[in-house]
Design a protein around this motif. Structure first.
Motif, short mmCIF file in Angstrom:
data_model
loop_
_atom_site.label_atom_id
_atom_site.label_comp_id
_atom_site.label_asym_id
_atom_site.label_seq_id
_atom_site.Cartn_x
_atom_site.Cartn_y
_atom_site.Cartn_z
N SER A 1 47.27 -47.19 -28.51
CA SER A 1 47.81 -45.85 -29.35
C SER A 1 47.44 -44.72 -28.71
O SER A 1 47.62 -43.50 -29.22
CB SER A 1 47.31 -46.19 -30.99
OG SER A 1 45.99 -46.13 -30.63
N ASN A 2 46.59 -44.59 -27.61
CA ASN A 2 46.15 -43.39 -26.98
C ASN A 2 47.21 -42.77 -26.23
O ASN A 2 47.19 -41.72 -25.88
CB ASN A 2 45.06 -43.61 -26.18
CG ASN A 2 43.86 -43.88 -26.73
OD1 ASN A 2 43.60 -43.41 -27.96
ND2 ASN A 2 42.78 -44.25 -26.18
N CYS A 3 48.49 -43.47 -26.08
CA CYS A 3 49.49 -43.11 -25.19
C CYS A 3 50.19 -41.82 -26.21
O CYS A 3 50.55 -42.45 -27.47
CB CYS A 3 50.46 -44.22 -25.00
SG CYS A 3 52.06 -43.62 -24.03
N VAL A 4 50.42 -40.83 -25.65
CA VAL A 4 50.74 -39.78 -26.51
C VAL A 4 52.37 -39.60 -26.00
O VAL A 4 52.85 -38.51 -26.50
CB VAL A 4 50.08 -38.25 -26.38
CG1 VAL A 4 48.76 -38.62 -27.20
CG2 VAL A 4 49.86 -37.95 -25.07
N LEU A 5 52.78 -40.36 -25.09
CA LEU A 5 54.22 -40.29 -24.94
C LEU A 5 54.52 -39.06 -24.12
O LEU A 5 55.97 -38.59 -24.01
CB LEU A 5 55.09 -40.49 -26.08
CG LEU A 5 55.00 -41.54 -26.88
CD1 LEU A 5 55.88 -41.48 -28.13
CD2 LEU A 5 55.27 -43.10 -26.20
N CYS A 6 53.57 -38.65 -23.45
CA CYS A 6 53.56 -37.34 -22.53
C CYS A 6 54.99 -37.39 -21.29
O CYS A 6 55.36 -36.62 -20.96
CB CYS A 6 52.59 -36.49 -21.95
SG CYS A 6 51.58 -37.78 -20.75
N GLY A 7 54.77 -38.81 -20.76
CA GLY A 7 55.69 -38.86 -19.64
C GLY A 7 55.24 -38.50 -18.47
O GLY A 7 55.95 -38.66 -17.32
N THR A 8 53.87 -38.28 -18.28
CA THR A 8 53.44 -37.75 -16.90
C THR A 8 53.49 -38.91 -15.82
O THR A 8 53.83 -38.84 -14.76
CB THR A 8 51.97 -37.25 -17.07
OG1 THR A 8 51.75 -36.61 -18.03
CG2 THR A 8 51.39 -36.67 -15.75
N CYS A 9 53.50 -40.07 -16.44
CA CYS A 9 53.46 -41.48 -15.55
C CYS A 9 54.84 -41.63 -15.05
O CYS A 9 54.81 -42.27 -13.88
CB CYS A 9 52.81 -42.58 -16.54
SG CYS A 9 53.77 -42.90 -17.95
N CYS B 1 47.32 -40.36 -15.98
CA CYS B 1 47.34 -40.41 -17.27
C CYS B 1 46.32 -39.38 -17.68
O CYS B 1 45.26 -39.70 -17.61
CB CYS B 1 47.33 -41.73 -17.76
SG CYS B 1 47.39 -41.76 -19.57
N PRO B 2 46.85 -38.31 -18.85
CA PRO B 2 45.82 -37.34 -19.23
C PRO B 2 44.90 -38.10 -20.45
O PRO B 2 43.75 -37.38 -20.68
CB PRO B 2 46.56 -36.37 -19.86
CG PRO B 2 47.85 -36.85 -19.98
CD PRO B 2 48.09 -37.98 -19.11
N ASN B 3 45.36 -39.25 -20.83
CA ASN B 3 44.57 -39.87 -21.93
C ASN B 3 43.87 -41.14 -21.64
O ASN B 3 43.45 -42.00 -22.33
CB ASN B 3 45.52 -40.21 -23.31
CG ASN B 3 45.58 -38.98 -24.01
OD1 ASN B 3 45.11 -37.73 -23.93
ND2 ASN B 3 46.08 -39.25 -25.24
N ASP B 4 43.65 -41.39 -20.32
CA ASP B 4 43.26 -42.72 -19.68
C ASP B 4 43.74 -43.87 -20.42
O ASP B 4 42.98 -44.93 -20.85
CB ASP B 4 41.52 -42.56 -20.07
CG ASP B 4 40.81 -41.32 -19.13
OD1 ASP B 4 41.65 -41.17 -18.16
OD2 ASP B 4 40.09 -40.82 -19.62
#
Ligand code: SF4
Ligand code: SF4
Length: 428
Positions: free
Chosen positions: A14-22, A77-80
């Motif tokens: 749930s730490n994935c904020v769907l930013c799409g950086t990956c 990933c900004p949220n590790d």
């Protein structure tokens, strides 16, 4: 922490904020440009599976397997979000339910089984000329007729006539004369050096001896277990870890060297996670083992402190050498400078390629089960090597060597592909 199950990773999912950086760094997304190929897509699929919104369908399994475990997503990933742990945990679920592809299991069992795998490969090395023909001016082979798991375009590696560990058995297990002042080093070969590239093993032993070490090659060693971990076969990987622990504990060693980036990453990190729940005594033994593991480039530069190539003379003529960072060495172990320092010491001219840390597409059994996809990823690497004009592409992982040789061959590029240790022993 033990190798995690998907349910224990629920909060990290749930730490994935769907930013799409990956997505911008993912080599599989870069080829097929579909959301489930990216880390974000796979994390969403695993969340949906845990919430019972989807099942272990063929489509789910396909998407989870379309990953080369390069960890570029994690690095950016900004949220590790621990994407690799999540994918490996999903593969454990698939394995437990008996839904892992036969081809993936076959690759893992082949390398992981000392008797069946070794004997089958021994027979295969004797009869490979019936099924394959040597490609002129190449160290690789093309199939003569259609074969399962061998694509028509593939430059297949030639199996060694004598496997590295068997050859050592015929010489002596203990390589050098014992001298108490010498650093005592155990050499971990890994499957690809054992069965395909014994030359890298010999080059490693030579350079370690030249650097003044006392080298032991424990003959009871096995596969590092990474192929088993990659398909979610945790019990199989544990069995191999225990076997390797016992094989190396017979000797009093200061270091355990490997010339395979994937084995090194597994022995340093995954080994401890695998056996984390097996009691305090075993945990201490594993900690002790893992703390001694070094990539050979790290050992030579940082621990043995060599400052110049330990062999005199230089391969003639001086070549332009470029270097590919294996994912399991650069991201997995944080080692980037040491191989480059060794190339400098070799006296050749170093030329950095574009995107040296970009995955070559090998991804363990991914290259066997998704060959065309894997080579599509590799094509970018081969083009980056070609652009340098290098005569030699060096790296530190036998799997990457196999993959890059195939990619360059398909592109018609004549550069040699070698392990860095071969550059500092070529004139030996
Ligand atoms: S970079 Fe991390 S947080 Fe962003 S979408 Fe990818 S996995 Fe999620
Ligand atoms: S590990 Fe590599 S291939 Fe797999 S999702 Fe992450 S970036 Fe993509």
């Amino acid at each position: 922490m033990s190798l995690s199950s998907l349910s224990t990773l629920n909060s990290q999912l749930s730490n994935c904020v769907l930013c799409g950086t990956c997505r911008s760094v993912c080599p599989t997304f870069g080829v097929i440009n579909r959301e489930p190929a990216s880390a974000r897509g796979k994390v969403s699929l695993c969340s949906a599976f845990l919430n019972k919104e989807i099942t272990l369908s063929e489509r789910f399994i396909k998407h989870i397997n379309e990953c080369v475990l390069c960890a570029a997503c994690e690095e950016n990933c900004p949220n590790d979000v621990p994407v690799i742990d999540i994918i490996l945990a999903a593969r454990q679920e698939i394995f437990k339910k008996g839904k892992t592809d036969f081809s993936r299991i076959a690759v893992s069992k082949f390398f992981g089984s000392e008797k069946i795998g070794r004997n089958a490969l021994k027979v295969a090395s004797k009869i490979q000329n019936i099924f394959f023909k040597q490609v002129p001016e190449e160290s690789g082979l093309h199939r003569r007729f259609p074969l399962p798991f061998v694509h028509g375009k593939r430059l297949a590696p030639r199996l060694a006539e004598k496997f590295f560990l068997e050859d050592r058995r015929q010489k002596t297990e203990v390589r050098s004369k014992k001298d108490k002042s010498q650093p005592r080093i155990g050499f971990f070969a890994g499957c690809l050096i054992n069965y395909i590239y014994p030359n890298i093993g010999e080059a490693s032993l030579n350079v370690l001896e030249k650097a003044g070490a006392f080298v032991v090659v424990p003959l009871d060693q096995s596969c590092c277990g990474m192929p088993a971990i990659g398909i979610g076969d945790i019990e199989g990987a544990k069995r191999l870890a225990l076997k390797n622990l016992e094989a190396f504990e017979k000797y009093e060693l200061e270091y355990i060297a490997t010339a395979c980036a994937t084995c090194g990453d597994g022995l340093k990190k995954r080994f401890k996670e695998l056996l984390a729940d097996e009691g305090e005594d075993l945990q201490k033994r594993v900690e002790n083992f893992s703390s001694k593991v070094r990539d050979i480039t790290e050992l030579l530069v940082n621990d043995l402190g060599i400052r110049q190539s330990p062999v005199s003379g230089l391969r003639s003529p001086v070549s332009i050498v470029t270097y590919h960072d294996p994912c399991h060495l650069s991201r997995g172990q944080g080692i980037k400078d040491e191989p480059r320092k060794l190339i400098e010491m070799s006296g050749h001219n170093f030329k950095e390629m574009k995107n040296p840390c970009k995955c070559c597409g090998m991804g363990g059994s991914f290259n066997i089960t998704n060959y065309e996809f894997s080579m599509e990823i590799n094509r970018k690497k081969a083009l980056d090597i070609k652009s340098t004009g290098a005569d030699i592409a060096a790296t530190t992982c036998p799997g990457c060597i196999m993959q890059i040789k195939d990619g360059l061959h398909q592109l018609g590029v004549k550069a040699k592909v070698v392990h860095v240790v071969e550059l500092i022993t070529l004139n030996n």
